[in-house]
Scaffold this active site. Structure first.
Site, PDB file in Angstrom:
ATOM      1  N   LEU A   1       0.874  -1.169   0.000  1.00 55.26           N
ATOM      2  CA  LEU A   1       0.000   0.000   0.000  1.00 55.26           C
ATOM      3  C   LEU A   1       0.913   1.221   0.000  1.00 55.26           C
ATOM      4  O   LEU A   1       1.823   1.315   0.828  1.00 55.26           O
ATOM      5  CB  LEU A   1      -0.909   0.025   1.236  1.00 55.26           C
ATOM      6  CG  LEU A   1      -1.917   1.183   1.163  1.00 55.26           C
ATOM      7  CD1 LEU A   1      -3.032   0.859   0.175  1.00 55.26           C
ATOM      8  CD2 LEU A   1      -2.505   1.508   2.519  1.00 55.26           C
ATOM      9  N   GLU A   2       0.653   2.147  -0.900  1.00 62.25           N
ATOM     10  CA  GLU A   2       1.629   3.200  -1.147  1.00 62.25           C
ATOM     11  C   GLU A   2       1.068   4.614  -1.095  1.00 62.25           C
ATOM     12  O   GLU A   2      -0.029   4.887  -1.572  1.00 62.25           O
ATOM     13  CB  GLU A   2       2.240   2.979  -2.542  1.00 62.25           C
ATOM     14  CG  GLU A   2       3.368   3.935  -2.856  1.00 62.25           C
ATOM     15  CD  GLU A   2       3.766   3.933  -4.318  1.00 62.25           C
ATOM     16  OE1 GLU A   2       2.974   3.459  -5.155  1.00 62.25           O
ATOM     17  OE2 GLU A   2       4.846   4.420  -4.619  1.00 62.25           O
ATOM     18  N   ASP A   3       1.877   5.493  -0.527  1.00 64.81           N
ATOM     19  CA  ASP A   3       1.669   6.942  -0.625  1.00 64.81           C
ATOM     20  C   ASP A   3       2.641   7.393  -1.714  1.00 64.81           C
ATOM     21  O   ASP A   3       3.793   7.715  -1.437  1.00 64.81           O
ATOM     22  CB  ASP A   3       2.009   7.587   0.725  1.00 64.81           C
ATOM     23  CG  ASP A   3       1.869   9.098   0.691  1.00 64.81           C
ATOM     24  OD1 ASP A   3       1.345   9.641  -0.295  1.00 64.81           O
ATOM     25  OD2 ASP A   3       2.309   9.737   1.673  1.00 64.81           O
TER      26      ASP A   3
END
Ligand code: NAG
Ligand code: NAG
Ligand code: NAG
Ligand code: NAG
Length: 282
Positions: free
Chosen positions: A213-215
């Site tokens: 899961l990425e910002d």
């Protein structure tokens, strides 16, 4: 009958030529049957090099936890490495499309991207990945879209297929050789699967596998990171050429920390092939 089959194949098969050498052929199935893919659009976006660029922090083995924890400033999830003598041949996983809420105190729109990929770490010159990005606007409304990217050559947002927060998706990436792969993006809930047959891609090392899961970064800055409902990754597994299975056991459990040290998201292992990503509330 023969001509019906023929026309089905023709309409189901669309060929695009991307930049440089990378080529892709897309086919679409609905409920297991080949259907017309001509309404699908691949909108080229600048390669974002989703994930794994930016500051990389220390790693530690917590004696009291089975987690092998390390920190990143832009993603959380699970990452596991194979060896050059036994390259990765497949990576798979189910996950839900990020279901977002506005994080208080920072501007909208806010984002999060969930994806599965190969390379980008030890071998940072290239990376093959596919997933979804959700955006939440100032009024709390969300929109999501699926995409695939073979860094550094091309990144495409897939338009024309419904993707909603909370939908169960799966990504299945099969690597035939270092420049040839097949990516299947499935929306299990809505019954469709789009298959991309990719050739002449940037040479992969086939070393690192990741469920993330990425910002993500856009124009050299991180996008505003929303809070999200518990996000499960299920049936995650990578397979190597020699037939070894790589999963959550023994992987790096990567927590995302911001500049002031708050942990904004982290994975928790359920078992060898399932984990959940949790959101820091702040
Ligand atoms: C790859 O890593 C090296 C060493 O950490 C770094 O200098 C280089 O900028 C990275 N390349 C990319 C494309 O991020
Ligand atoms: C992923 O795709 C490969 C190649 O088509 C296939 O053999 C494999 O069964 C698929 N994996 C899953 C979990 O569906
Ligand atoms: C922890 O993860 C790293 C990858 O970041 C790996 O190299 C190392 O072997 C792992 N350690 C253990 C004890 O699982
Ligand atoms: C880090 O996150 C915390 C909790 O959300 C927040 O209060 C703080 O302002 C953030 N720091 C930066 C530099 O964004």
């Amino acid at each position: 009958m023969r001509s019906l089959v023929h026309s089905l194949l023709v309409t189901a098969l669309m060929i695009w030529s991307a930049v440089a050498d990378l080529r892709y052929v897309a086919t679409l199935e609905q409920d297991g049957r080949a259907v017309d893919a001509s309404h699908i659009e691949f909108v080229k976006t600048p390669p974002l090099r989703h994930g794994r660029h930016g500051r990389h922090a220390s790693s530690r083995r917590d004696a009291n936890a089975k987690d092998n924890i390390s920190y990143s400033d832009n993603w959380c999830g699970v990452s596991h490495r194979s060896t050059p003598s036994d390259p990765v041949s497949n990576i798979f996983g189910y996950f839900t499309v990020p279901d977002l809420k506005l994080r208080p105190g920072i501007p909208a729109p806010q984002f999060a991207a969930a994806w599965i990929g190969v390379d980008g770490a030890k071998c940072n010159s290239t990376m093959l990945q596919a997933g979804v990005t959700t955006v939440v606007n100032a009024n709390g409304g969300q929109s999501a879209s699926a995409w695939w990217e073979w860094f550094p050559e091309a990144s495409y947002s897939i338009k024309g297929l419904t993707v909603k927060p909370g939908d169960w998706m799966s990504i299945n990436i099969t690597i035939k050789d270092e420049r040839t792969a097949r990516v299947v993006v499935t929306n299990a809930q809505r019954g469709y699967a789009i298959t991309l047959a990719l050739t002449e891609g940037p040479k992969l090392c086939r070393l690192d596998t990741e469920w993330i899961l990425e910002d993500f970064y856009e124009k050299n800055a991180q996008v505003a990171f929303a809070t999200f409902s518990d996000l499960w990754f299920l049936d995650v597994a990578a397979t190597t050429v020699a037939g070894k299975t790589i999963g959550v056991d023994g992987a790096a459990m990567v927590h995302m920390k911001n500049e002031t040290g708050s942990v904004l998201c982290w994975p928790e292992q359920w078992d060898s092939s399932n984990f959940v990503v949790l959101s820091g509330s702040g």
